[in-house]
Design a protein around this motif. Sequence first.
Motif, PDB file in Angstrom:
ATOM      1  N   SER A  50       0.380  -1.371  -0.117  1.00  0.00           N
ATOM      2  CA  SER A  50       0.331   0.277  -0.039  1.00  0.00           C
ATOM      3  C   SER A  50       0.721   1.319  -0.384  1.00  0.00           C
ATOM      4  N   ARG A  51      -0.267   2.081   0.387  1.00  0.00           N
ATOM      5  CA  ARG A  51       1.261   4.101  -0.029  1.00  0.00           C
ATOM      6  C   ARG A  51       1.637   3.507   1.157  1.00  0.00           C
ATOM      7  N   THR A  52       1.582   3.485   2.657  1.00  0.00           N
ATOM      8  CA  THR A  52       1.531   3.625   3.543  1.00  0.00           C
ATOM      9  C   THR A  52       3.169   3.420   3.988  1.00  0.00           C
ATOM     10  N   PRO A  53       3.308   1.840   3.545  1.00  0.00           N
ATOM     11  CA  PRO A  53       4.441   1.397   3.665  1.00  0.00           C
ATOM     12  C   PRO A  53       5.674   2.197   3.073  1.00  0.00           C
ATOM     13  N   VAL A  54       5.178   2.752   1.426  1.00  0.00           N
ATOM     14  CA  VAL A  54       6.632   3.602   0.964  1.00  0.00           C
ATOM     15  C   VAL A  54       5.983   4.690   0.558  1.00  0.00           C
ATOM     16  N   ARG A  55       5.473   5.539   1.500  1.00  0.00           N
ATOM     17  CA  ARG A  55       5.781   7.055   2.554  1.00  0.00           C
ATOM     18  C   ARG A  55       6.096   7.367   3.242  1.00  0.00           C
ATOM     19  N   GLU A  56       6.451   5.849   3.993  1.00  0.00           N
ATOM     20  CA  GLU A  56       7.181   5.560   5.303  1.00  0.00           C
ATOM     21  C   GLU A  56       8.464   5.986   4.566  1.00  0.00           C
ATOM     22  N   ALA A  57       9.169   4.538   3.911  1.00  0.00           N
ATOM     23  CA  ALA A  57       9.839   4.330   3.209  1.00  0.00           C
ATOM     24  C   ALA A  57      10.709   5.659   2.651  1.00  0.00           C
ATOM     25  N   LEU A  58      10.187   6.388   2.379  1.00  0.00           N
ATOM     26  CA  LEU A  58      10.605   7.119   1.689  1.00  0.00           C
ATOM     27  C   LEU A  58      10.582   8.605   2.296  1.00  0.00           C
ATOM     28  N   ALA A  59      10.154   8.739   3.696  1.00  0.00           N
ATOM     29  CA  ALA A  59      10.438   9.647   4.578  1.00  0.00           C
ATOM     30  C   ALA A  59      11.402   9.417   5.237  1.00  0.00           C
ATOM     31  N   ARG A  60      11.982   8.189   5.773  1.00  0.00           N
ATOM     32  CA  ARG A  60      13.324   7.541   6.246  1.00  0.00           C
ATOM     33  C   ARG A  60      14.606   7.538   5.032  1.00  0.00           C
ATOM     34  N   LEU A  61      13.816   7.256   3.398  1.00  0.00           N
ATOM     35  CA  LEU A  61      15.521   7.525   2.605  1.00  0.00           C
ATOM     36  C   LEU A  61      15.477   8.892   2.926  1.00  0.00           C
ATOM     37  N   GLU A  62      14.661  10.364   2.657  1.00  0.00           N
ATOM     38  CA  GLU A  62      15.009  11.893   2.764  1.00  0.00           C
ATOM     39  C   GLU A  62      15.742  11.543   3.884  1.00  0.00           C
ATOM     40  N   ARG A  63      16.180  11.324   5.001  1.00  0.00           N
ATOM     41  CA  ARG A  63      16.249  11.329   6.110  1.00  0.00           C
ATOM     42  C   ARG A  63      17.788  11.140   6.014  1.00  0.00           C
ATOM     43  N   ALA A  64      18.049   9.548   5.085  1.00  0.00           N
ATOM     44  CA  ALA A  64      19.523   9.501   4.795  1.00  0.00           C
ATOM     45  C   ALA A  64      19.844   9.909   4.115  1.00  0.00           C
ATOM     46  N   GLY A  65      19.351  10.885   3.081  1.00  0.00           N
ATOM     47  CA  GLY A  65      20.286  11.498   2.099  1.00  0.00           C
ATOM     48  C   GLY A  65      20.035  10.973   1.053  1.00  0.00           C
ATOM     49  N   LEU A  66      19.118  10.166   0.944  1.00  0.00           N
ATOM     50  CA  LEU A  66      18.826   9.754  -0.617  1.00  0.00           C
ATOM     51  C   LEU A  66      18.118  10.224  -1.748  1.00  0.00           C
ATOM     52  N   VAL A  67      16.895  10.560  -1.093  1.00  0.00           N
ATOM     53  CA  VAL A  67      16.341  11.155  -1.826  1.00  0.00           C
ATOM     54  C   VAL A  67      15.896  12.439  -1.022  1.00  0.00           C
ATOM     55  N   GLN A  68      15.481  13.526  -2.306  1.00  0.00           N
ATOM     56  CA  GLN A  68      14.194  14.466  -1.930  1.00  0.00           C
ATOM     57  C   GLN A  68      13.417  14.914  -2.490  1.00  0.00           C
ATOM     58  N   THR A  69      12.587  15.650  -1.629  1.00  0.00           N
ATOM     59  CA  THR A  69      10.536  15.493  -1.973  1.00  0.00           C
ATOM     60  C   THR A  69      10.579  17.085  -1.896  1.00  0.00           C
ATOM     61  N   LYS A  70       9.320  17.861  -2.865  1.00  0.00           N
ATOM     62  CA  LYS A  70       9.094  18.867  -2.356  1.00  0.00           C
ATOM     63  C   LYS A  70       7.299  18.611  -2.187  1.00  0.00           C
ATOM     64  N   PRO A  71       6.800  19.231  -0.889  1.00  0.00           N
ATOM     65  CA  PRO A  71       5.461  18.605  -1.096  1.00  0.00           C
ATOM     66  C   PRO A  71       4.820  19.161  -1.639  1.00  0.00           C
ATOM     67  N   GLY A  72       3.830  18.171  -1.948  1.00  0.00           N
ATOM     68  CA  GLY A  72       2.497  17.810  -2.891  1.00  0.00           C
ATOM     69  C   GLY A  72       3.003  18.894  -4.226  1.00  0.00           C
ATOM     70  N   ARG A  73       4.704  18.612  -4.495  1.00  0.00           N
ATOM     71  CA  ARG A  73       5.146  18.334  -6.555  1.00  0.00           C
ATOM     72  C   ARG A  73       5.531  17.181  -6.422  1.00  0.00           C
ATOM     73  N   TYR A  74       6.852  17.109  -5.688  1.00  0.00           N
ATOM     74  CA  TYR A  74       7.905  15.884  -6.045  1.00  0.00           C
ATOM     75  C   TYR A  74       8.739  14.792  -5.225  1.00  0.00           C
TER      76      TYR A  74
END
Length: 236
Positions: A50-74
């Motif tokens: 589901s979307r929940t574990p994906v979003r939690e994984a992306l948040a964790r990857l952002e803290r690790a510096g592996l992804v960047q997010t722009k809320p509502g955009r990308y």
Amino acid sequence: MPVPQSRGLISRSLLRENAYQAIRDAIVDGTFAPGERLNDSDLVEWLGVSRTPVREALARLERAGLVQTKPGRYTMVSPLDARAVRAAQSVTSAMHELAVREALPNLSAAELDAMRGANARFADALRRNDADAAIAADDDFHGVPVAACANPAIWNVLEQFTPVLRRLERRRFSSLSGRGSVAQHDRIIALCEAGDVEGAVAATRANWQTLVPLLDIPLPGGDELGGGPAGIASPH
């Protein structure tokens, strides 16, 4: 009968961890390239969750510096950044030195054998130019003292910062430049077996501070890992 409050927590935890590991590994091995946009729905379909574990994984990857997010955009894979890699290198090296220092007094014969086995697999992977197998064996080698020291703070720091370095490590272990590490690993094992704490810590530091050809690889945006007065050492 009353329903236990912890019902379902294990499966949700596994979903989160599996999603995190799958996306992390795809970033590290280059399946998801620096700057590539990551779409939630595509990741959900790929991972079958589901979307929940994906979003939690992306948040964790952002803290690790592996992804960047722009809320509502990308959400996108972080570009390779020299400053981030230098910072990760410094912290990671220090953690491995501390792990050896704390583990060595109680390092068992079985654990030394595990390090030897990992180094043998590491050497074989380098001979075959198998970067993924070399990284896995290198992780196994350095992971022995990390596990033996039983310090969860060390593990947590390494879990966060090691993937930042591994994105570049694959390039190194695809070439001859990583092969000197086999002898360095042997030296670490010998010093551990001799009970030489300071020698083993120094050898571990040297192993993680050896300059390698990837330091001069240009990064997106014109920066280079070899730039600056000190450069950056690659773990191996």
